[in-house]
Scaffold this active site. Sequence first.
Site, mmCIF file in Angstrom:
data_model
loop_
_atom_site.group_PDB
_atom_site.id
_atom_site.type_symbol
_atom_site.label_atom_id
_atom_site.label_comp_id
_atom_site.label_asym_id
_atom_site.label_seq_id
_atom_site.Cartn_x
_atom_site.Cartn_y
_atom_site.Cartn_z
ATOM 1 N N LYS A 104 21.235 44.353 34.454
ATOM 2 C CA LYS A 104 22.017 43.917 35.607
ATOM 3 C C LYS A 104 22.729 45.155 36.118
ATOM 4 O O LYS A 104 23.560 45.714 35.440
ATOM 5 C CB LYS A 104 23.048 42.873 35.201
ATOM 6 N N ASP B 234 21.231 45.438 28.211
ATOM 7 C CA ASP B 234 21.550 45.823 29.584
ATOM 8 C C ASP B 234 20.780 47.067 30.004
ATOM 9 O O ASP B 234 20.319 47.836 29.161
ATOM 10 C CB ASP B 234 23.041 46.163 29.702
ATOM 11 N N MET C 120 32.981 49.990 38.784
ATOM 12 C CA MET C 120 32.123 49.558 39.900
ATOM 13 C C MET C 120 32.811 49.769 41.256
ATOM 14 O O MET C 120 32.802 48.887 42.116
ATOM 15 C CB MET C 120 31.752 48.068 39.723
#
Length: 271
Positions: free
Chosen positions: A74, A52, A187
């Site tokens: 991502k 990642d 997030m």
Amino acid sequence: MDHDARLRELLAGLPRLERGHVWLVGAGPGDAGYLTLHAVSALRQADVIVHDALIDDGVPALARPEARLEPAGKRGHQPSAEQGAISARLVELARAGQRVVRLKGGDPFMFGRAGEEMLALAEAGIPFRIVSGVTAGLAGPAAALIPTTLRGVNQAVIFATGHGAGDGPRIDFAALAATRQPLVIYMAMHQLAAIAADLVDGGLPPDTPAAVIASATLPGERVLVSRLDRVADDARGTGIAAPAMVVIGAVVAMRERLQGLVPSPAAGADR
Ligand SMILES: C[S@@+](CC[C@H](N)C(=O)[O-])C[C@H]1O[C@@H](n2cnc3c(N)ncnc32)[C@H](O)[C@@H]1O
């Protein structure tokens, strides 16, 4: 036996990553010190590490010199590899006889899409293993000296994501507010004002303590402590940026209580 020899013996006794197998490995919140021994062992055995974007530079450095590193970054709101393409790549590498580590930030199963990758591997008949990691939802609050559970304060803790899957709607934060249990939100930064408004609509007092912990365990770690009705503005004002965890609830007040009692409650505090 000395400590180094004991550590080597321990690592040597861990499972072997076979050719044609894929391990979905959690790298922890960033700092390489949070890698588990299983994760270190996986990195030392892999032929290919598909990793990642949030992985700290020092983590892939533990790989064998001949291992190949493939970024599969991502990141929310930035161009990212399509999930189906990542799963297909894992299958392709395994079928080519590679020993594959899919290295993910935090814990692979905590908003890490390891479930989809595991399913794709299973459907393709590829043997796999899950190597748990320390999730940012625990390491972030810990870095800020915010207990996720506190006797007498909460009996549960809710881990949530700030944005829905795909283009779907945000989860029902008003309903989560009704539980009166602390929220640890991944997030959340792009939707923080809307999330806070939903939580107030759901009955959380506007002065509920709220914290933002950015780049937890990394050199740029920052902590902002505010209250629910101001946290989005305060975050914007201080420029505190993703990757960040948001913690909302009475447990956040522990950090303030500790200030003054210990010399340096946490690194990089804004308030
Ligand atoms: C796609 S999710 C993956 C979470 C990961 N699987 C875990 O268990 O931590 C990425 C989000 O995790 C949070 N995150 C990851 N690393 C972080 C860190 N070092 N400090 C603060 N938040 C972090 C942020 O909310 C970021 O947007």
